[in-house]
Write a protein that holds these residues in place. Structure first.
Motif, PDB file in Angstrom:
ATOM      1  N   SER A  86     -34.117 -10.305 -70.111  1.00  0.00           N
ATOM      2  CA  SER A  86     -33.600  -9.344 -71.091  1.00  0.00           C
ATOM      3  C   SER A  86     -33.495  -7.951 -70.486  1.00  0.00           C
ATOM      4  CB  SER A  86     -34.511  -9.288 -72.315  1.00  0.00           C
ATOM      5  OG  SER A  86     -34.153  -8.192 -73.127  1.00  0.00           O
ATOM      6  N   GLN A  89     -34.768  -4.594 -73.829  1.00  0.00           N
ATOM      7  CA  GLN A  89     -36.025  -4.280 -74.531  1.00  0.00           C
ATOM      8  C   GLN A  89     -36.064  -2.843 -75.029  1.00  0.00           C
ATOM      9  OE1 GLN A  89     -36.344  -7.592 -74.712  1.00  0.00           O
ATOM     10  NE2 GLN A  89     -38.443  -7.009 -75.186  1.00  0.00           N
ATOM     11  N   PHE A  92     -35.410  -2.330 -78.664  1.00  0.00           N
ATOM     12  CA  PHE A  92     -36.507  -2.610 -79.604  1.00  0.00           C
ATOM     13  C   PHE A  92     -37.505  -1.457 -79.617  1.00  0.00           C
ATOM     14  CE2 PHE A  92     -35.309  -7.105 -78.486  1.00  0.00           C
ATOM     15  CZ  PHE A  92     -34.695  -7.352 -79.700  1.00  0.00           C
ATOM     16  N   THR A 122     -37.899  -4.661 -86.540  1.00  0.00           N
ATOM     17  CA  THR A 122     -37.758  -5.285 -85.226  1.00  0.00           C
ATOM     18  C   THR A 122     -37.755  -6.802 -85.356  1.00  0.00           C
ATOM     19  OG1 THR A 122     -38.961  -3.446 -84.269  1.00  0.00           O
ATOM     20  CG2 THR A 122     -38.729  -5.405 -82.903  1.00  0.00           C
ATOM     21  N   ALA A 126     -34.781  -9.045 -84.174  1.00  0.00           N
ATOM     22  CA  ALA A 126     -35.058  -9.980 -83.079  1.00  0.00           C
ATOM     23  C   ALA A 126     -34.798 -11.418 -83.511  1.00  0.00           C
ATOM     24  CB  ALA A 126     -36.498  -9.824 -82.599  1.00  0.00           C
ATOM     25  N   THR A 145     -28.034  -9.439 -73.953  1.00  0.00           N
ATOM     26  CA  THR A 145     -29.054  -8.398 -74.118  1.00  0.00           C
ATOM     27  C   THR A 145     -28.469  -7.029 -73.770  1.00  0.00           C
ATOM     28  OG1 THR A 145     -29.938  -8.584 -71.862  1.00  0.00           O
ATOM     29  CG2 THR A 145     -30.927 -10.004 -73.552  1.00  0.00           C
ATOM     30  N   ALA A 247     -40.273  -8.466 -78.377  1.00  0.00           N
ATOM     31  CA  ALA A 247     -39.624  -7.415 -79.159  1.00  0.00           C
ATOM     32  C   ALA A 247     -40.660  -6.606 -79.938  1.00  0.00           C
ATOM     33  CB  ALA A 247     -38.603  -8.032 -80.111  1.00  0.00           C
ATOM     34  N   SER A 251     -41.499  -2.672 -79.749  1.00  0.00           N
ATOM     35  CA  SER A 251     -41.461  -1.846 -80.955  1.00  0.00           C
ATOM     36  C   SER A 251     -42.756  -1.046 -81.128  1.00  0.00           C
ATOM     37  CB  SER A 251     -41.225  -2.755 -82.157  1.00  0.00           C
ATOM     38  OG  SER A 251     -41.247  -2.033 -83.349  1.00  0.00           O
TER      39      SER A 251
END
Ligand code: ADP
Ligand code: MG
Length: 623
Positions: A86, A89, A92, A122, A126, A145, A247, A251
């Protein structure tokens, strides 16, 4: 399997060394474990740092390292363990930061309420993104992503309510009662407390029932879902769980970030940071929890030095550090492909796992079929690959307590027949039932649930897990602990039962001595035996073995034959695909012979041996 053996959570990468994973079973053994002592020292130093007269600059640095480490931890789970890359990130992190900043500045709400909103938002995002993108394979996931990171970045930057690109100012500090985390030296404890608790949770998770499935996903690059599915696990579900966990960690970091900076704007949540988080995880060591911390520290410290140094050297200002990072990444990938942490890790002694399961109660077993009862009924089984009919209306039955052999020259359709019965391949037509219940059309994990287990022609073990852990994966369906229970270490009683069962199955096939060895260190023969033990750990009524004797030495074959006879004596039924004629003849009650996808003949070993058609088939087509 030529993977360099290493544990997903930072154990010794050295070959041949006994690697013992897991946590200590009691306080006493925890304190005699050098790794636990090292961790306790690390925590003590971290806790003491803000009390020392360090300049504020270094406290700020450490705060950012902690924040980055929390995000990278998610990537260790997602990318290092799960093999899902990913670049997104940072988005998030942004959701967590903006949710709390918005709620606290616009409505004067408590940051704690902001935390809840951020995590809920989130989770919702997600789950939707994961649902859509985690079914994608290959390059599509990383591309997706990137797309969502860009989309969320421009959303944050263009919403009036979020202050557009200027962001939100005047974000309050986090408070507990009258105690305010306003100062860097105070929020430090919140950040590092969160980071360490998260690290422990991930370490616990990886050493558990759900963790074994997660670690298996990445085992055979590209094909890592077949085996865990055959053990009864929904791999898609675990991918979603890993994605969600990563995620939520991002967050959480975003929430801390917003209340540390006391202001948010979109720039730290763009694609550049998304790439940087992945960069940290890879440089530090994406295969181990502590790699996330190493990466965060190394990248943050070098970045700051470069930002001062490079403009001076070059005489102009700009983001030149990214160029140096690019070069650095290539060097790390070349000289330390597993990242920097494993280099430190090799200096620490291997972790000991106390054998604390001896007294655990045995696992429950499924009701056994009566000897002679029709166990498997295969009717007119057919599989066409385009124009090629690999299995052509094959029918046979297996009764409880029998060993049935399935033989035939290469390409006869034996492995395909196995795949059809075990739910790995969709069938073109026909019917398969197990104990009177139709199983054709069911996915392999549901076939496994009904008591049918299989091994693979090419052994599919997780090389960086111990032999014991690999076998315990086979008992997946017999325990129930989920991700949260595992993270909180509430799964230990059940886990002891699972490991006791795994050890018992290893003893049964004569590999008890090797249980702490990494599976990747085993030779091919023992690997096949471990696959059998793994299947047995699932307490099947019918075991399908695809060429179990291939690659075994004569002695090993004899040992295997003895194991199979003993399994039969204990009431288990077996379907055996095998090339080795002597092996099949001496073991089986009945034999089904296939040629060009069709059943040629079925009979006792003596009948088959006497058949001219079988001789012709073998002499005509085999090597
Ligand atoms: P065996 O295990 O008896 O050696 P297989 O079941 O592996 O034989 O293969 C039977 C035939 O089906 C072979 O001709 C093989 O090339 C073909 N085959 C097997 N799997 C596939 C597939 N996924 N796609 C197309 N053809 C396949
Ligand atoms: Mg085959």
């Amino acid at each position: 399997m030529n993977h360099h053996p290493r544990s997903a959570f930072g154990a010794a990468p050295s070959m041949g060394r006994h690697q013992r994973t897991g946590e200590a079973g009691s306080a006493v053994s925890a304190w005699s474990d050098p790794r636990s002592i090292a961790l306790a020292l690390f925590v003590a130093v971290l806790a003491a740092l803000p009390l020392l007269p360090l300049p504020e600059f270094w406290i700020t640095q450490l705060n950012y390292i902690g924040l980055y480490a929390i995000v990278s931890l998610g990537l260790v789970l997602l990318t290092g363990v799960g093999g899902l890359t990913s670049f997104g990130q940072a988005a998030f992190v942004g959701i967590g930061a903006y949710a709390s900043a918005y709620l606290t500045t616009t409505y004067g709400a408590s940051p704690w309420l902001g935390l809840l909103l951020g995590l809920a938002l989130t989770a919702a995002v997600a789950l939707v993104l994961g649902w859509v993108t985690l079914r994608m394979s290959g390059h599509y996931l990383p591309l997706a992503t990137i797309a969502w990171c860009l989309a969320l970045y421009y959303t944050m930057g263009n919403l009036d309510a979020l202050g557009k690109y200027d962001g939100l100012l005047g974000v309050p500090a986090i408070e507990i009662g009258d105690f305010s985390f306003r100062e860097g030296r105070r929020i430090y404890y919140l950040i590092w407390g969160t980071a360490l608790v998260a690290a422990l949770a991930i370490i616990h998770l990886l050493d558990s029932r759900p963790g074994r499935v997660m670690r298996a996903l990445n085992a055979n690059r590209g094909g890592g879902v077949t085996m865990p599915e055959a053990m009864g696990a929904s791999t898609f579900r675990y991918k979603v769980v890993m994605f969600l966990t990563a995620a939520l960690l991002a967050s959480l970091s975003g929430w801390l970030f917003a209340h540390l900076q006391r202001t948010v704007n979109p720039s730290p949540f763009g694609l550049k940071l998304g790439i940087e988080y992945l960069f940290m995880a890879v440089v530090g060591g994406v295969g181990s929890v502590w790699g996330a911390f190493t990466g965060a520290a190394v990248v943050k410290l070098i970045e700051d030095q470069l930002q001062v140094l490079l403009p001076r050297l070059l005489g102009t200002s700009g983001n030149y550090e990214m160029i140096v990072f690019g070069v650095m990444l290539v060097m790390v990938l070349k000289f330390a492909p597993k990242g920097l942490w494993p280099l430190f890790d090799a200096l620490l002694p291997a972790r000991r796992r106390p054998r604390d399961w001896a007294g655990a109660p045995p696992m429950e077993q499924r009701p056994k079929p009566k000897r002679g009862e029709v166990l498997l009924d295969v009717r007119e089984l057919r599989k066409a690959f385009g124009g090629l009919v690999a299995v052509n209306d094959v029918s046979f039955t297996i009764r409880a307590g029998e060993i049935v052999g399935l033989i035939g020259p290469n390409g006869a359709g034996k492995s395909t027949t196995f795949g059809l019965i075990s739910g790995l391949l969709p069938l073109t037509s026909g019917d398969v039932s197990l104990r009177g219940e139709r199983i054709s059309g069911l996915p392999s994990r549901e076939v496994a649930q009904r008591g049918l287990s299989r091994t693979f022609q090419h052994a599919k073990l997780v090389p960086e897990m111990t032999v014991l852990e690999n076998v315990a994966l086979g008992g997946y369906l017999r325990s129930h602990s989920g991700t949260l229970r595992a993270m909180l270490r509430l799964d230990r009683a059940e886990e002891r039962r699972a490991l006791k069962e795994a050890e018992a199955q290893l003893q049964r096939i004569g590999l008890g001595e090797q249980m702490h060895e990494l599976a990747g260190n085993l030779a091919l023969g023992p690997q096949r035996l471990v696959e059998i033990a793994r299947s047995l750990a699932g307490d099947p009524s019918l075991l399908l073995l695809d060429e179990p004797a291939a690659g075994l030495r004569h002695k090993e074959k004899q040992a295997l034959a003895a194991v199979l006879r003993q399994l039969k004596a204990s009431g288990l039924s077996l379907l055996l695909v095998e090339h080795d004629m002597d092996f099949v003849m001496s073991l089986t009650d009945r034999i089904v012979v296939m040629e060009f996808g069709t059943k040629l003949i079925e009979g006792t070993p003596a009948e088959v041996q006497a058949s001219p058609a079988v001789r012709a088939a073998y002499l005509g087509t085999e090597h």
